[in-house]
Design an enzyme around this catalytic site. Structure first.
Site, mmCIF file in Angstrom:
data_model
loop_
_atom_site.group_PDB
_atom_site.id
_atom_site.type_symbol
_atom_site.label_atom_id
_atom_site.label_comp_id
_atom_site.label_asym_id
_atom_site.label_seq_id
_atom_site.Cartn_x
_atom_site.Cartn_y
_atom_site.Cartn_z
ATOM 1 N N CYS A 153 0.854 -1.180 0.000
ATOM 2 C CA CYS A 153 0.000 0.000 0.000
ATOM 3 C C CYS A 153 0.898 1.242 0.000
ATOM 4 C CB CYS A 153 -0.911 0.005 1.226
ATOM 5 S SG CYS A 153 -0.002 0.154 2.792
ATOM 6 N N GLU B 129 1.130 -0.752 16.502
ATOM 7 C CA GLU B 129 0.217 0.361 16.296
ATOM 8 C C GLU B 129 -0.630 0.606 17.542
ATOM 9 O OE1 GLU B 129 -3.637 1.638 13.624
ATOM 10 O OE2 GLU B 129 -2.233 0.164 12.772
ATOM 11 N N CYS C 217 -7.862 1.518 7.370
ATOM 12 C CA CYS C 217 -7.293 2.208 6.218
ATOM 13 C C CYS C 217 -7.870 1.674 4.912
ATOM 14 C CB CYS C 217 -5.764 2.126 6.234
ATOM 15 S SG CYS C 217 -5.058 0.671 5.456
ATOM 16 N N SER D 237 1.983 -5.374 3.351
ATOM 17 C CA SER D 237 3.426 -5.240 3.560
ATOM 18 C C SER D 237 4.241 -6.295 2.817
ATOM 19 C CB SER D 237 3.741 -5.314 5.058
ATOM 20 O OG SER D 237 3.147 -6.454 5.644
#
Length: 503
Positions: free
Chosen positions: A207, A321, A389, A461
């Site tokens: 991404c 996160e 996201c 990723s």
């Protein structure tokens, strides 16, 4: 799937060892070719091989490298002749992975075929070409084959052990016993052979936030020179991390591992203010690669908590996160991991509650948690825009588009990648078997035995090259038709941090 596998071995002892380890339905497909080129070429035109739909060559061989030991298994990704002929066996890594799962020591690499027994000097010459083992038949058996092929050799004598010593016979006997151990894996390879369709989810792989984070480390290395330190993994993928390490990045768990005044990059997952304060006090040159979408959630935590809310953060404990986001206002942020937590969480004032979400979670999973929170706290507020996201949402939608028509789904991504794990779970909730794999070495041949349609995607990723390797390996089992199911086109781009931006 396949009913036409034929296995070839040169010697009677080899065919006997193979049959002993194979299921009865496969054992009767073992063909003895005889030793040497002429016999191998004759066997290649024989009826059993001509009518086969897959060919597997197995037996003992001589090791060419000093680090190969008797009993080691060599799976050929290429079969060569000394005059330059070459055949690639693209399913080699799939077969090697299955053999390793059986507890065997396996190497993947070239096998070279010679027309005579080779001595020490010639072995050294062959080893210099990166070949792992030498035999006298494989190249002439698979050289003209138009069907899926595999070559597996067990090392009997090694580069440092001359032939014709009394000990050689003992090593050959040991190698034959090991040959028997290969049986279940060889049968699984045969069962996996066949034509199949690959449904490729789109979007998939990197991404914009991941691309930005990797670019940050690359640019820091170019502009400041190695080493550049990175706190935690820059993104959650072992291949990305390993490649950056080769370029001079040094990954650390905490800042106390970073020398004073060195350059340190904060990963895409973000950090708590306490980490920033620590870096500042130690004089570190910070380059912040936090994904802008994660930074948005950090800002929302500050805004909600500063107006007096208890912030319920829906996320996974220990994820970087989660740690970084909750570290913004630790006294006013409470973790909610699942529906049970949502039912039991306690807050100081039920009328002053808000919620935020880890960006890499599954939307349907989050929805059920939010439903419970809304029932308990009717005035609860969330962010003005979706926290999950765009890339996570898009990959989950694309996954569902392929999972509904797939016999099995392969998700390329590392075990610590939250968004990759959510893709696996999403497919499983649809009733489709799904597996997370770091790369092609993680594919189990048994998953493919009855799978004529395979769905493939990758977490945000994971590099696209890893998907290409999986498809190439599947093509070594039979013809592959690739169908891409694109649910949306991504054109998001994030600006680089000022510390590495070109002036």
């Amino acid at each position: 799937m396949n009913q036409g596998l034929v296995l070839c071995a040169a010697l009677r002892a080899e065919t006997g060892a193979l049959r002993a380890g194979l299921p009865p339905t496969v054992a009767d497909r073992v063909v003895r070719t005889g030793v040497g080129r002429s016999r191998a070429e004759r066997a290649a035109t024989s009826a059993p091989v001509r009518h086969a739909s897959a060919l597997l060559v197995a037996g003992v061989a001589g090791g060419l490298r000093a680090d190969l030991r008797p009993g080691d298994v060599v799976v050929a990704d290429e079969v060569r002749t000394v005059d330059g002929g070459s055949v690639h066996c693209t399913s080699a890594r799939l077969l090697a992975a299955r053999l390793r799962a059986a507890g065997l020591t396996v190497r993947v690499g070239p096998v070279v075929s010679c027309e005579h027994v080779v001595g020490a000097a010639e072995r050294a010459t062959l080893a210099a070409t990166r070949a792992l083992a030498v035999d006298m038949e494989s190249a002439w058996l698979v050289g003209s084959a138009t069907i899926p092929t595999a070559v597996v050799r067990v090392v009997a004598d090694t580069a440092g052990e001359p032939l014709l010593r009394p000990a050689t016979l003992g090593r050959v006997r040991s190698a034959l016993r090991r040959l028997t151990d290969l049986g279940p894996a060889l049968a699984d390879w045969g069962n996996a052979v066949g034509d199949r369709t690959v449904l490729l989810a789109g979007p998939r792989s990197f991404c914009a936030g991941v691309e930005r984070a990797i670019d940050v480390v690359d640019l820091a290395l170019q502009q400041r020179g190695a080493p550049v330190y990175v706190r935690k993994q820059i993104v959650h993928n072992v291949h990305v991390v390993a490649e950056l390490e080769q370029r001079g990045a040094v990954f650390v768990d905490e800042l106390d591992e970073v020398p004073a005044e060195a350059t340190v990059v904060f990963s895409a997952h973000g950090v708590a203010p306490a980490v920033r304060d620590d870096a500042r006090s130690r004089g570190l040159a910070v380059v912040d690669a936090t994904c802008p979408l994660v930074s948005k959630v950090h800002a929302e935590v500050r805004r909600f908590s500063d107006r007096g809310d208890t912030v319920l953060f829906i996320g996974h404990a220990g994820h970087e996160e989660t740690v970084g986001t909750m570290g913004e206002r630790p006294g006013r942020t409470v973790l909610v991991e699942d529906v049970d937590d949502a039912r039991s969480v306690q807050v100081a004032d039920p009328d002053q509650v808000s919620y935020l979400v880890q960006t890499t979670l599954a939307a349907d999973e989050v929805g059920s948690i939010v439903d419970v929170l809304r029932q308990r706290f009717p005035t609860i507020q969330g962010a003005a825009s979706e926290d999950i996201c765009y890339a996570t949402t898009n990959r989950q939608r694309a996954l569902r588009a392929v999972a509904e028509d797939s016999a099995v789904v392969l998700v390329v991504g590392s075990l610590n990648s939250s968004n990759s794990l959510r893709l696996v779970e999403a497919a499983q909730r649809m009733g489709t078997p799904a597996h997370l794999i770091d790369d092609v070495d993680g594919v189990n041949l048994r998953w493919l035995g009855v799978a004529d349609t395979v769905g493939i995607t990758a977490g945000a990723s994971a590099p696209t090259t890893l998907i290409d390797e999986v498809i190439d390996a599947l093509a070594g089992l039979g013809r592959v038709h690739v169908e891409e199911r694109q649910v949306t086109i991504e054109n998001v781009h994030f600006t680089l941090p000022k510390e590495v931006r070109n002036p």
